[in-house]
Design a protein around this motif. Structure first.
Motif, short mmCIF file in Angstrom:
data_model
loop_
_atom_site.label_atom_id
_atom_site.label_comp_id
_atom_site.label_asym_id
_atom_site.label_seq_id
_atom_site.Cartn_x
_atom_site.Cartn_y
_atom_site.Cartn_z
N SER A 163 0.82 -1.20 0.00
CA SER A 163 0.00 0.00 0.00
C SER A 163 0.86 1.26 0.00
CB SER A 163 -0.95 0.00 1.20
OG SER A 163 -0.24 -0.08 2.42
N ARG A 197 -7.70 -3.37 5.50
CA ARG A 197 -6.93 -2.60 6.49
C ARG A 197 -6.38 -1.30 5.90
NH1 ARG A 197 -4.90 -8.08 8.10
NH2 ARG A 197 -5.82 -8.53 10.15
N GLU A 198 -5.79 -1.38 4.71
CA GLU A 198 -5.15 -0.19 4.15
C GLU A 198 -5.56 0.12 2.71
OE1 GLU A 198 -0.92 -0.18 4.67
OE2 GLU A 198 -1.10 0.16 6.82
N TYR A 332 -3.83 -0.63 14.07
CA TYR A 332 -5.27 -0.36 14.11
C TYR A 332 -5.86 -0.63 15.48
CZ TYR A 332 -3.95 -0.59 9.28
OH TYR A 332 -3.29 -0.39 8.11
#
Length: 360
Positions: A163, A197-198, A332
């Motif tokens: 990412s 998540r990203e 997170y």
């Protein structure tokens, strides 16, 4: 929902079907796949259903996939209608250090080979296939921009990169006025939700629509594996490839069997196939621009093409989501409510809805 309802891909003007025809199975060079006549049947069925988005890569079945796709498009004079996506990165000549990777020399070599096999003078969407861990983002983005300016490529994308690398590529494009990335092509399914998540927030923030590959988890969610019937080892790629080093085929785990069992139960309640429910779930998640569906048999494709013809009720969605939920990881886990209260106080924090614009 018919395939002739088109949506723009990311923050671009390119209109594509929500289901994309994946053609990694076009050719039998890898020991499995569809022969030429079956592949032609699959292509025609997809197009006749209203689909306009076809995905391939230079080394899929050693180039056969691109060659056949080019032939099928030409046979029906569909070049202007079809949004044609292909990819580069992998080497067909291990003895040549510059015959693979994402450096300028290989990109320029690869695009010429793809154009020749596809029988076209331009590619609608050209994607980096896999991060090579060495080529700077600056070199990749400048080269892709050059291809767009030359007219050989219309739009660009990234597949299977970190990412942070995708973020840097898009930031460079914005900063330097290069052609921006319109799509990220990534694995995503009920059993592989890591991109949430990203990558999903990244795509939504920076205008990159996500193209999903393997929404059926290499066949695990296709219906070939039914825990209720004790069918856990059907013939297929997962069984053939379970001892390989390819992580995409390592799907047998206790967690995943629980997901398959819940999917089977939900599919029975809905009266739809497991494959249809799995694709439907994937296509309707945030940030998803298009889902790549592949097949080796016409019956498989026909089943998949009906995946968007129904809605999954909230109660059943909750069951699928709960069974497949990701474990929260650092950092997170550090952003949970306790720390947010320490930052913002007791008053709940709200975010603006998508599409919100201030007035005045």
């Amino acid at each position: 929902m018919p395939l002739d309802r088109y949506y723009t891909l990311g923050r671009s003007g390119l209109r594509v079907s929500r289901l994309c025809l994946g053609t990694m199975t076009f050719g039998t060079e890898w020991g499995w796949g569809a022969d030429e006549e079956t592949a032609r049947q699959l292509f025609n069925t997809y197009v006749d259903a209203g689909g306009n988005f076809v995905d391939t890569a230079d080394l899929y079945t050693n180039g056969t996939s691109e060659t056949w796709i080019g032939q099928f498009i030409a046979e029906r004079n569909l070049r202007d209608r079809i949004v044609l996506a292909t990819k580069f990165s992998y080497s067909a000549d291990p003895s040549n250090p510059n015959a693979g990777g994402n450096g300028r020399k290989n990109i320029l070599r690869a695009v010429e080979g793809s154009l020749k096999r596809l029988g076209t003078d331009y590619i609608d969407l050209y994607l980096l296939h896999t991060w090579d861990r060495i080529t700077p983002a600056e070199e990749v983005m400048r080269t892709l921009d050059d291809l767009v300016r030359s007219g050989k490529v219309r739009h660009v994308g990234l597949s299977d990169t970190p990412s942070w690398y995708a973020s840097r590529c898009q930031t460079l494009a914005e900063w330097r006025g290069y052609e921006p990335i319109s799509t990220l092509q990534l694995e995503y399914s009920l059993v592989e939700r890591s991109i949430e998540r990203e990558f999903v927030p990244l795509g939504l923030e920076l205008g990159m629509g996500i193209m999903v590959w393997s929404p059926l988890a290499s066949g695990l969610l296709s219906g070939k594996y039914r825990p209720s019937e004790g069918v856990l080892n059907a013939d297929g790629r997962l069984e053939m490839m379970k001892d390989s080093q390819n992580s995409a085929f390592q799907k047998f785990s206790d967690r995943n069997w629980k997901i398959v069992a819940e999917l089977e139960s939900v599919a029975k309640e809905l009266g739809h196939s497991m494959a249809q429910v799995a694709v439907n779930w994937t296509a309707n998640q945030p940030g998803i621009g298009s889902v790549i569906i592949g097949a080796t048999k016409l019956s498989q494709l026909e089943d998949n093409l009906k995946s968007l013809d129904f809605d999954i009720p909230a109660e059943l969605l909750d069951r699928l989501n709960a069974t497949s939920q990701l474990e929260t990881q650092f950092p997170y886990s550090f952003f949970e409510s306790t720390h947010q209260i320490m930052i913002h106080g007791e008053k709940p924090v709200t975010t603006k809805p998508i599409g919100y614009y201030p007035v005045g």
